[in-house]
Motif scaffolding. Structure first.
Motif, mmCIF file in Angstrom:
data_model
loop_
_atom_site.group_PDB
_atom_site.id
_atom_site.type_symbol
_atom_site.label_atom_id
_atom_site.label_comp_id
_atom_site.label_asym_id
_atom_site.label_seq_id
_atom_site.Cartn_x
_atom_site.Cartn_y
_atom_site.Cartn_z
ATOM 1 N N TYR B 31 0.827 -1.192 0.000
ATOM 2 C CA TYR B 31 0.000 0.000 0.000
ATOM 3 C C TYR B 31 0.868 1.252 0.000
ATOM 4 O O TYR B 31 1.839 1.350 0.755
ATOM 5 N N TYR B 33 0.449 5.784 -0.361
ATOM 6 C CA TYR B 33 -0.513 6.871 -0.224
ATOM 7 C C TYR B 33 0.174 8.220 -0.483
ATOM 8 O O TYR B 33 1.358 8.386 -0.201
ATOM 9 N N TYR B 48 -4.322 6.835 -3.508
ATOM 10 C CA TYR B 48 -3.689 5.703 -2.890
ATOM 11 C C TYR B 48 -3.547 4.565 -3.897
ATOM 12 O O TYR B 48 -4.167 4.578 -4.967
ATOM 13 N N VAL B 50 -3.040 0.107 -3.905
ATOM 14 C CA VAL B 50 -2.968 -1.136 -3.126
ATOM 15 C C VAL B 50 -1.977 -2.126 -3.723
ATOM 16 O O VAL B 50 -1.797 -3.223 -3.195
ATOM 17 N N ALA B 96 -0.177 -4.173 4.052
ATOM 18 C CA ALA B 96 -1.538 -4.668 4.317
ATOM 19 C C ALA B 96 -2.341 -3.722 5.201
ATOM 20 O O ALA B 96 -3.184 -4.167 5.977
ATOM 21 N N GLY B 97 -2.067 -2.409 5.092
ATOM 22 C CA GLY B 97 -2.850 -1.444 5.826
ATOM 23 C C GLY B 97 -2.537 -1.346 7.298
ATOM 24 O O GLY B 97 -3.290 -0.723 8.045
ATOM 25 N N LEU B 98 -1.430 -1.929 7.720
ATOM 26 C CA LEU B 98 -0.998 -1.746 9.098
ATOM 27 C C LEU B 98 -0.346 -0.369 9.221
ATOM 28 O O LEU B 98 -0.547 0.476 8.369
ATOM 29 N N ALA B 100 1.390 2.981 8.915
ATOM 30 C CA ALA B 100 1.988 3.607 7.741
ATOM 31 C C ALA B 100 3.276 4.317 8.126
ATOM 32 O O ALA B 100 3.381 4.908 9.196
#
Lengths: 112, 111
Positions: B31, B33, B48, B50, B96-98, B100
């Motif tokens: 990910y 951003y 963003y 993925v 995995a969106g943990l 940043a």
């Protein structure tokens, strides 16, 4: 719409004077709540992630807590080097990009 | 391990000019951003990604474009710069969106 409100906007403390920063949030479903520290001219630096109400995490003089509507960042006996802007962010569930919604931050100044 | 690297650190643009803000990460994060931060305001998400080849709009995408041809790089393109795009831009990446990890930022002024 997801919203995050931080208070106060600015906080001045004397060295050793403990206090708390507040982060109130509105989100349809919470995947995680994040606290970051940002020094002037720098990018945010990760501090904590909290996932469920009642959870607490500590790091040196900082302790973060979480309820269903707000999070607190408690600072115990702060030192001048704790001066920074503290950012709170929520990560909603059902969020394809795992994006964060940030509050406006609390600028903390600790005087010796 | 440099983390997230942004270039340039500072830039002044004239109204109507274009430029690309570079962002590279060496943590093999999927990910990535782009955020902008205005004085006294929180960070607002621009775009963003993925994964390589996949991008999507965030909260404030107008006036910007992105591409993600590799896992490591996520450049942000400003076309026809406007004074409203004066801001500090931050690139971030996560697994995995943990949590940043953020770069040091690019301070952009449009005059």
């Amino acid at each position: 719409e997801d919203q995050v409100t931080q208070s106060p906007e600015a906080l001045r403390l004397q060295e050793g004077e403990s206090s708390s920063l507040n982060c109130s949030y509105t989100v349809s479903g919470l995947r995680g709540l994040f606290w970051y520290r940002q020094d002037p001219g720098k990018g945010p630096e990760f501090l904590f992630t909290l996932y469920s109400a009642g959870e607490e995490k500590e790091k040196e003089r900082l302790k973060a807590t979480l309820t269903k509507k707000e999070s607190f960042l408690h600072i115990t006996a702060p030192k001048p080097e704790d001066s920074a802007t503290y950012l709170c962010a929520v990560q909603p569930t059902n969020n394809a990009g795992n994006m964060l919604t940030f509050g406006g931050g609390t600028r903390l100044m600790v005087k010796p | 391990n440099a983390g997230v690297t942004q270039t340039p650190k500072f830039r002044i643009l004239k109204i109507g000019q274009s430029m690309t803000l570079q962002c590279a990460q060496d943590m093999n994060h999927n990910y990535m951003y782009w955020y902008r931060q205005d004085p006294g305001m929180g960070l607002k998400l621009i775009y963003y990604s993925v994964g390589a080849g996949i991008t999507d709009k965030g909260e404030v995408p107008n006036g910007y474009n992105v591409s993600r041809s590799t896992t490591e790089d996520f450049p942000l393109r400003l076309e026809l710069a406007a004074p409203s795009q004066t801001s500090v831009y931050f690139c971030a990446s996560s697994w995995a969106g943990l949590e940043a990890f953020f770069g040091q930022g690019t301070r952009l002024t449009v005059v």
